[in-house]
Design an enzyme around this catalytic site. Structure first.
Site, PDB file in Angstrom:
ATOM      1  N   LYS B  97      -2.408  18.298 -15.338  1.00 60.59           N
ATOM      2  CA  LYS B  97      -2.949  19.617 -14.985  1.00 60.59           C
ATOM      3  C   LYS B  97      -2.000  20.186 -13.943  1.00 60.59           C
ATOM      4  CE  LYS B  97      -6.515  22.185 -12.698  1.00 60.59           C
ATOM      5  NZ  LYS B  97      -7.694  22.188 -11.825  1.00 60.59           N
ATOM      6  N   GLY B 158     -12.931  27.173  -5.861  1.00 58.35           N
ATOM      7  CA  GLY B 158     -14.004  26.897  -4.893  1.00 58.35           C
ATOM      8  C   GLY B 158     -14.750  28.118  -4.398  1.00 58.35           C
ATOM      9  N   ALA B 184     -11.610  27.194 -12.539  1.00 57.26           N
ATOM     10  CA  ALA B 184     -11.826  27.756 -11.202  1.00 57.26           C
ATOM     11  C   ALA B 184     -12.715  28.994 -11.224  1.00 57.26           C
ATOM     12  CB  ALA B 184     -10.516  28.108 -10.495  1.00 57.26           C
ATOM     13  N   GLY B 185     -13.606  29.034 -10.270  1.00 61.48           N
ATOM     14  CA  GLY B 185     -14.452  30.195 -10.070  1.00 61.48           C
ATOM     15  C   GLY B 185     -15.911  29.998 -10.449  1.00 61.48           C
ATOM     16  N   ALA B 206     -15.366  21.873 -10.708  1.00 63.64           N
ATOM     17  CA  ALA B 206     -15.484  20.773  -9.762  1.00 63.64           C
ATOM     18  C   ALA B 206     -16.498  21.139  -8.690  1.00 63.64           C
ATOM     19  CB  ALA B 206     -14.120  20.458  -9.129  1.00 63.64           C
ATOM     20  N   SER B 207     -16.117  22.086  -7.823  1.00 65.35           N
ATOM     21  CA  SER B 207     -16.971  22.429  -6.677  1.00 65.35           C
ATOM     22  C   SER B 207     -18.372  22.848  -7.098  1.00 65.35           C
ATOM     23  CB  SER B 207     -16.347  23.576  -5.880  1.00 65.35           C
ATOM     24  OG  SER B 207     -15.044  23.241  -5.485  1.00 65.35           O
TER      25      SER B 207
END
Lengths: 68, 263
Positions: B97, B158, B184-185, B206-207
């Site tokens: 990645k 994040g 992301a987001g 993830a977050s």
């Protein structure tokens, strides 16, 4: 001799190899999940024990952590 | 609609990729991973900590998921290329990645360095999955140099701000011939559903999971929302209109006349 291991100066016996540094940090010589860069170039696992370090060498020893 | 996600010839039944950053413990990660159904997880490479106990690789081995190393923290193509080579050596996988960040406050990709690193790594035989902006031109360029997928952001890493430019994301999806993974987001389940409804092939988060109040429950919620979004896309949504369109027939409406009037 002095070697920069992961940004820290360490005193190592003359003739120390990459394998010595891995064992020092990882606790064993298998180095599972570990990789090494010497002066910005990857040192393949199979050559760790034949790769001597010179005085002042910069070595990075990395492993996988949580991230991304 | 095909049921499996295929990236570089490898099939995945799950269209959710879980980032492992931010979990408070390996145990919490393992439980959230099980709830997410994800078959691929990102990891980062950092200086070996002699005091660390337990490797994340053990958690991922037990779960039987593919490990996707990233180049998080790299600001130049050179750093990203060396990090990818280290990841290949450490993990025995040529999947990467690719992240090349241009700014440590926004963590937005540096387009110039990213493209250079992608080209180099493809040449070296890597399966390159680049984290990119929502710019359709850059996505096309990354595909042209041989990336196995493109992973546009919905909003900054994040930030939990969801998908800020659905139009750009749609253009990327329409024009890509490699899988598009929203990366992301995502802040909550509905963001993942929107990504899938827009036609993304998968979602990486993830977050949204690791920093949720209850990561295990959120992992399940996002797993379901990815499935729901995919299903809704296949089902075909109705067009948006500015005015109402009655769903009840207009014929046969009874007429009651004026109150008190005799017919």
């Amino acid at each position: 001799m002095t070697v920069i291991v992961n940004g820290e100066r360490r005193e190592l016996p003359a003739g120390a190899t990459v394998a010595h540094v891995v064992a020092l940090l990882a606790g064993d010589e298998s180095g599972r999940g570990v990789a090494v860069a010497l002066e910005g170039e990857v040192v393949p696992r199979g050559t760790w024990s034949q790769t001597p370090l010179r005085d002042g060498a910069r070595i990075e020893v990395v492993a996988a952590i949580q991230g991304g | 609609m095909d049921e499996t996600l295929v990236i570089a010839g490898r099939e995945f039944r799950s269209r959710l990729v879980l980032g492992t950053g931010g979990f408070k413990s390996h145990d919490m990660l393992a439980r959230a991973l099980a709830a997410s159904g994800a078959e691929m997880c990102t990891v980062a490479l950092r200086r070996l900590d002699p005091d660390a106990h337990g490797s994340i690789l053990d958690v991922l081995d037990v779960a039987g998921v593919q490990v996707l190393p990233n180049t998080a923290g790299c600001f130049t193509a050179r750093d990203a290329v060396v990090t990818a080579r280290l990841a290949r050596e450490a993990l025995g996988s040529n999947w990467i990645k690719l992240e090349v960040i241009g700014d440590d406050r926004t963590l937005l990709p540096d387009a110039v360095e990213l493209l250079a690193a992608a080209e180099q790594l493809v040449d070296e035989g890597f399966v390159v999955l680049p984290y990119t902006t929502d710019d359709p031109v850059l996505a096309r360029r990354l595909e042209d140099v041989g990336c196995a997928a493109v992973m546009p952001l919905g909003s900054p890493i994040g930030s939990g701000m969801g998908i800020r430019n659905a139009y750009n994301l749609s253009i990327i999806v329409e024009r890509a011939s490699v899988p598009v993974v929203l990366d992301a987001g995502v802040g909550t389940a509905s963001d993942a559903a929107v990504a899938m409804e827009l036609g993304c092939d998968a979602v990486l988060c993830a977050s949204a999971v690791s920093r949720a109040h209850d990561p295990v429950a959120m992992a399940e919620a996002i797993r379901l929302s990815v499935q729901a979004g995919r299903l809704a896309l296949a089902a075909g949504r109705i067009p948006r209109r500015r005015y109402a369109e009655a769903s009840t027939p207009e014929e046969g409406v009874p007429a009651f006349g004026e109150p008190g009037a005799v017919e």
